[in-house]
Design a protein around this motif. Sequence first.
Motif, mmCIF file in Angstrom:
data_model
loop_
_atom_site.group_PDB
_atom_site.id
_atom_site.type_symbol
_atom_site.label_atom_id
_atom_site.label_comp_id
_atom_site.label_asym_id
_atom_site.label_seq_id
_atom_site.Cartn_x
_atom_site.Cartn_y
_atom_site.Cartn_z
ATOM 1 N N SER A 62 -3.969 12.363 5.048
ATOM 2 C CA SER A 62 -2.552 12.654 5.283
ATOM 3 C C SER A 62 -2.183 14.068 4.847
ATOM 4 O O SER A 62 -0.998 14.398 4.717
ATOM 5 N N LYS A 98 0.819 -1.214 0.000
ATOM 6 C CA LYS A 98 0.000 0.000 0.000
ATOM 7 C C LYS A 98 0.852 1.262 0.000
ATOM 8 O O LYS A 98 0.549 2.225 -0.724
ATOM 9 N N VAL A 99 1.909 1.281 0.816
ATOM 10 C CA VAL A 99 2.745 2.477 0.899
ATOM 11 C C VAL A 99 3.382 2.793 -0.453
ATOM 12 O O VAL A 99 3.365 3.946 -0.905
ATOM 13 N N GLU A 100 3.931 1.772 -1.126
ATOM 14 C CA GLU A 100 4.520 1.987 -2.453
ATOM 15 C C GLU A 100 3.482 2.485 -3.443
ATOM 16 O O GLU A 100 3.768 3.340 -4.286
ATOM 17 N N ASP A 160 -7.512 4.498 -1.145
ATOM 18 C CA ASP A 160 -6.189 5.135 -1.225
ATOM 19 C C ASP A 160 -6.327 6.656 -1.247
ATOM 20 O O ASP A 160 -5.554 7.372 -0.592
ATOM 21 N N THR A 212 -7.073 7.924 2.154
ATOM 22 C CA THR A 212 -5.861 7.878 2.979
ATOM 23 C C THR A 212 -4.964 9.079 2.688
ATOM 24 O O THR A 212 -4.450 9.731 3.613
#
Length: 303
Positions: free
Chosen positions: A46, A3-5, A39, A42
């Motif tokens: 952020s 997910k981070v990538e 995504d 998210t």
Amino acid sequence: MDKVERLISIIMILLKKEVVSTTEFSQIFNVSKRTILRDMETLSLSNIPIYSVNGVKGGYGLMDEYKVDKRLLSSSDLQNILTALGGLEQILRTEEVERTIKKIEAMVSPLSLNSSIQLSFYDWEGRSEILETLKTCQESISKKRLVSFDYTDKDGAVTNRMVEPYELHFSESSWYLKGFCLHRQGYRTFKLSRIDHITMDECAFHPRDDWSEQVHEANYLPEFVTIKAWISPSIKDQIIERYGRRSIEDHSSGFLLATIYVPQNRMGFQLLASFGTHLKVVEPKTYVEDFRNYLYQMMENYS
């Protein structure tokens, strides 16, 4: 891709494009549209200024203010990094460097990968041997583990050392390890080409409080002496590359007078000797005498 990538990739895509649809994102990352929606939520949470566009040509975009003020790297910046890493890769070939280069290449347009700068180095056999020592040093520094090895000094004497490794340094064409030697009870600098049978110990160490002071005082270069020498035009380019154009004065004799500085040790003699008959040291007189004695010693090997 985790997910981070994927989130980082989404930001990179939005930095380059105006609006990207949910469908396009889902096809790029091979995930569902619902995953893309999560995504985007998210990223918004952020504080990444994502906005949505409704309609047939709708999708998601990034606020222009963010692109201007927070843009990570331009294509030119990435090309410069690739050039620098290309040189590093040939000096220090590691999987980490290769992975980094591949990631940056993926961020640059394929049409702009034709770099105008090419770097070449001799692929010496000894470099691959040094690399193994280098990897052990890197891992030990990262894990804060002691290293032990046999060390050969300039006179050929071999001693076994146990060292707290702190820093690797590349100077001219050589690698050095800076660390605290438990046998000598002091900070020492070790040339990697003089290290043999290096192993990483199971015992960890706690970095010393005075290490930060040592970083500022670290000096890997020898003392230099300024000399004057007559040189022939055939090596003018080599002198310019190392010392600059101001180091050379034209002379009516056809030769050139160069004012240069060299290490005040055998390395300096070896450098000057490499120019053969195209260079003659004239000042200072004491250095001329020392250099002459060095050349005599060389000749005695062939007498």
